[in-house]
Design a protein around this motif. Sequence first.
Motif, PDB file in Angstrom:
ATOM      1  N   GLY A 126       0.822  -1.201   0.000  1.00  0.00           N
ATOM      2  CA  GLY A 126       0.000   0.000   0.000  1.00  0.00           C
ATOM      3  C   GLY A 126       0.853   1.245   0.000  1.00  0.00           C
ATOM      4  O   GLY A 126       2.006   1.219   0.443  1.00  0.00           O
ATOM      5  N   ASP A 127       0.300   2.338  -0.495  1.00  0.00           N
ATOM      6  CA  ASP A 127       0.988   3.629  -0.525  1.00  0.00           C
ATOM      7  C   ASP A 127       2.364   3.533  -1.183  1.00  0.00           C
ATOM      8  O   ASP A 127       3.312   4.217  -0.783  1.00  0.00           O
ATOM      9  CB  ASP A 127       1.132   4.196   0.890  1.00  0.00           C
ATOM     10  N   GLY A 128       2.486   2.650  -2.158  1.00  0.00           N
ATOM     11  CA  GLY A 128       3.740   2.527  -2.894  1.00  0.00           C
ATOM     12  C   GLY A 128       4.774   1.643  -2.225  1.00  0.00           C
ATOM     13  O   GLY A 128       5.889   1.507  -2.734  1.00  0.00           O
ATOM     14  N   PHE A 129       4.414   1.022  -1.089  1.00  0.00           N
ATOM     15  CA  PHE A 129       5.341   0.146  -0.376  1.00  0.00           C
ATOM     16  C   PHE A 129       4.881  -1.306  -0.455  1.00  0.00           C
ATOM     17  O   PHE A 129       3.683  -1.599  -0.480  1.00  0.00           O
ATOM     18  CB  PHE A 129       5.441   0.525   1.107  1.00  0.00           C
ATOM     19  N   ASN A 130       5.847  -2.200  -0.442  1.00  0.00           N
ATOM     20  CA  ASN A 130       5.582  -3.627  -0.253  1.00  0.00           C
ATOM     21  C   ASN A 130       6.356  -4.037   1.002  1.00  0.00           C
ATOM     22  O   ASN A 130       7.585  -4.054   0.999  1.00  0.00           O
ATOM     23  CB  ASN A 130       6.050  -4.428  -1.472  1.00  0.00           C
ATOM     24  N   VAL A 131       5.628  -4.353   2.063  1.00  0.00           N
ATOM     25  CA  VAL A 131       6.242  -4.609   3.367  1.00  0.00           C
ATOM     26  C   VAL A 131       6.123  -6.094   3.710  1.00  0.00           C
ATOM     27  O   VAL A 131       5.028  -6.661   3.680  1.00  0.00           O
ATOM     28  CB  VAL A 131       5.569  -3.772   4.476  1.00  0.00           C
ATOM     29  N   THR A 132       7.256  -6.710   4.025  1.00  0.00           N
ATOM     30  CA  THR A 132       7.280  -8.108   4.453  1.00  0.00           C
ATOM     31  C   THR A 132       7.815  -8.186   5.875  1.00  0.00           C
ATOM     32  O   THR A 132       8.845  -7.582   6.195  1.00  0.00           O
ATOM     33  CB  THR A 132       8.175  -8.957   3.534  1.00  0.00           C
ATOM     34  N   VAL A 133       7.108  -8.925   6.719  1.00  0.00           N
ATOM     35  CA  VAL A 133       7.543  -9.151   8.097  1.00  0.00           C
ATOM     36  C   VAL A 133       7.839 -10.635   8.261  1.00  0.00           C
ATOM     37  O   VAL A 133       6.940 -11.470   8.143  1.00  0.00           O
ATOM     38  CB  VAL A 133       6.469  -8.712   9.111  1.00  0.00           C
ATOM     39  N   VAL A 181       0.942  -3.498   9.115  1.00  0.00           N
ATOM     40  CA  VAL A 181       0.805  -4.958   9.110  1.00  0.00           C
ATOM     41  C   VAL A 181       0.311  -5.334  10.505  1.00  0.00           C
ATOM     42  O   VAL A 181       1.071  -5.283  11.477  1.00  0.00           O
ATOM     43  CB  VAL A 181       2.135  -5.663   8.792  1.00  0.00           C
ATOM     44  N   ASP A 182      -0.957  -5.687  10.604  1.00  0.00           N
ATOM     45  CA  ASP A 182      -1.602  -5.861  11.906  1.00  0.00           C
ATOM     46  C   ASP A 182      -1.837  -7.337  12.213  1.00  0.00           C
ATOM     47  O   ASP A 182      -1.805  -8.196  11.329  1.00  0.00           O
ATOM     48  CB  ASP A 182      -2.935  -5.114  11.918  1.00  0.00           C
ATOM     49  N   GLY A 183      -2.067  -7.620  13.496  1.00  0.00           N
ATOM     50  CA  GLY A 183      -2.427  -8.970  13.918  1.00  0.00           C
ATOM     51  C   GLY A 183      -1.337  -9.997  13.712  1.00  0.00           C
ATOM     52  O   GLY A 183      -1.613 -11.179  13.463  1.00  0.00           O
ATOM     53  N   ILE A 184      -0.077  -9.583  13.850  1.00  0.00           N
ATOM     54  CA  ILE A 184       1.037 -10.523  13.672  1.00  0.00           C
ATOM     55  C   ILE A 184       1.178 -11.369  14.936  1.00  0.00           C
ATOM     56  O   ILE A 184       1.266 -10.838  16.045  1.00  0.00           O
ATOM     57  CB  ILE A 184       2.350  -9.773  13.389  1.00  0.00           C
ATOM     58  N   SER A 222       3.974  -2.012  17.885  1.00  0.00           N
ATOM     59  CA  SER A 222       3.112  -1.895  19.062  1.00  0.00           C
ATOM     60  C   SER A 222       2.617  -3.282  19.428  1.00  0.00           C
ATOM     61  O   SER A 222       2.348  -4.113  18.557  1.00  0.00           O
ATOM     62  CB  SER A 222       1.932  -0.957  18.791  1.00  0.00           C
ATOM     63  N   VAL A 223       2.520  -3.537  20.722  1.00  0.00           N
ATOM     64  CA  VAL A 223       2.125  -4.849  21.234  1.00  0.00           C
ATOM     65  C   VAL A 223       0.737  -4.747  21.838  1.00  0.00           C
ATOM     66  O   VAL A 223       0.489  -3.893  22.701  1.00  0.00           O
ATOM     67  CB  VAL A 223       3.127  -5.353  22.287  1.00  0.00           C
ATOM     68  N   GLY A 224      -0.178  -5.601  21.379  1.00  0.00           N
ATOM     69  CA  GLY A 224      -1.542  -5.552  21.884  1.00  0.00           C
ATOM     70  C   GLY A 224      -2.156  -4.194  21.637  1.00  0.00           C
ATOM     71  O   GLY A 224      -2.123  -3.662  20.523  1.00  0.00           O
ATOM     72  N   TYR A 244       1.086  -8.472  17.716  1.00  0.00           N
ATOM     73  CA  TYR A 244       1.676  -7.141  17.600  1.00  0.00           C
ATOM     74  C   TYR A 244       1.440  -6.573  16.206  1.00  0.00           C
ATOM     75  O   TYR A 244       0.977  -7.263  15.297  1.00  0.00           O
ATOM     76  CB  TYR A 244       3.169  -7.169  17.939  1.00  0.00           C
ATOM     77  N   ARG A 245       1.778  -5.305  16.062  1.00  0.00           N
ATOM     78  CA  ARG A 245       1.547  -4.580  14.811  1.00  0.00           C
ATOM     79  C   ARG A 245       2.835  -3.872  14.391  1.00  0.00           C
ATOM     80  O   ARG A 245       3.528  -3.270  15.211  1.00  0.00           O
ATOM     81  CB  ARG A 245       0.430  -3.552  15.006  1.00  0.00           C
ATOM     82  N   ILE A 246       3.150  -3.960  13.111  1.00  0.00           N
ATOM     83  CA  ILE A 246       4.288  -3.251  12.523  1.00  0.00           C
ATOM     84  C   ILE A 246       3.745  -2.156  11.607  1.00  0.00           C
ATOM     85  O   ILE A 246       2.874  -2.411  10.758  1.00  0.00           O
ATOM     86  CB  ILE A 246       5.190  -4.207  11.716  1.00  0.00           C
TER      87      ILE A 246
END
Length: 452
Positions: A355-362, A432-435, A392-394, A419-421
């Motif tokens: 999204g927004d021009g980014f491809n994010v991998t965790v 990237v949520d709900g990791i 962020s955690v929880g 957690y969320r990145i």
Amino acid sequence: MRALPVAVVILLLLAPVAGVIPPAAAGTQDSVGSSDALDSVGSTPSAPTSAAPASAAPPSLALDGGQSHPAPQQVDDANLTFRTLSTPDGVESRTGSTARGANIGPSLDFSVDEANAAMETAGVVQRIEGAETSTERQRRILAAINQIERDEVSLNSRQTEAFSAHASGELSNRELLDELVRIAATAREYDQRLEELDALAEETDGFSSPTRLDELQVALQVYEGPVRSHALATARGETGPADIHVASTSESIVLSTIVDGEYVREVFRVDRWDRGGGSISNDDAIEATSAAYPETASLREPDAFGAGSVQRITIPHEFGLLRTFVSGGTEAVFVEHQRIDLGTFPDTDSVAEAGDGFNVTVDRSYAGGPVTVTVLDDETGEPVSDVTVTKSVGDGDSRAIGSTDSDGVVRTLSPASSYRITVVDEPRVVVVDGIEPIATPSPIENGTASNG
């Protein structure tokens, strides 16, 4: 050896402190050294992984401060995993993380403790050298060894009390780490004192060191560890700030961090150490470690060093290093130290968001394990550098974990819960949520992966 003069003592106190606040960190010392946040409370599950066949080549030994990597072996990447001890299965643990940085207060405390211990050792040596007869000299050497034996028992109780106090919430993450650093420093000084006593025994006519001196030296090494060493180095400003993951129960501790491109982890399980369990041979300790960590043992032949009821097993390999301490009686690994090259860390599972021009991998890992965040340009596929990444955690607030490097990568440690990145390059944002952390690849016990 004579007692240390006052000038030497002053130098011992001041030398480590001189590097406490490097120029680049002078403005951020207070904030870096004081962060102490809990992630969650709970147990970490285990997951079995497949074993690899054993092969061997003589290893080059490595120290806790780093390692030399032997020549690579043929490894089946599909089966590669680095199993790790954790807190006991089914036991609720307290987990969290703390930011460590240069801090003059603890650094001075550590230096004072070290100077006092060195002076005590000098006093012991001086009393022995002052003996007028060989018989009296022997008696004083044995008395000094007996005292260290009693001190080691006290050190073990002190450490277990620290584990329990942290697990119950009485100690913060920072306070626990400070105490573990002190315990490690005390153990090192006792070890050095035994070296002095061994040398004095060799110089004494008709006398040699008792076997229990060697046994005691190995037992003292269990109180040291690579994460504790790094925590001390950060407090003294000898290296940059670092996040340290902490998990505890009343009888166990897990510490992990990221240092110079390596994932570094240490685990201590009091419940797996039978202090009265009798002797264990080198071969039995090697067999216990190889059975528990079959994939790692297949990379290099384990090396054993020890005596009596504790054996130290070391496996240096092309991806890092595994060191275990195995107990007599239980014939189980009760201390584990690991260093693993982040570039080849296998125990991950990827989630991605664009999204927004980014491809994010965790690349998520297990609780306390390394997490790699990679940011690429969505159109060109090229790495995007200097982008801020937060975690962020929880329901907790977001905290910056750093900016992406020239490869579009930044790393952090996995919490024990969801957690969320977030990738931020105003006005662009990708979340990237709900990791969720993956299951910990536990050692093998009785044919099953378990942290029992």
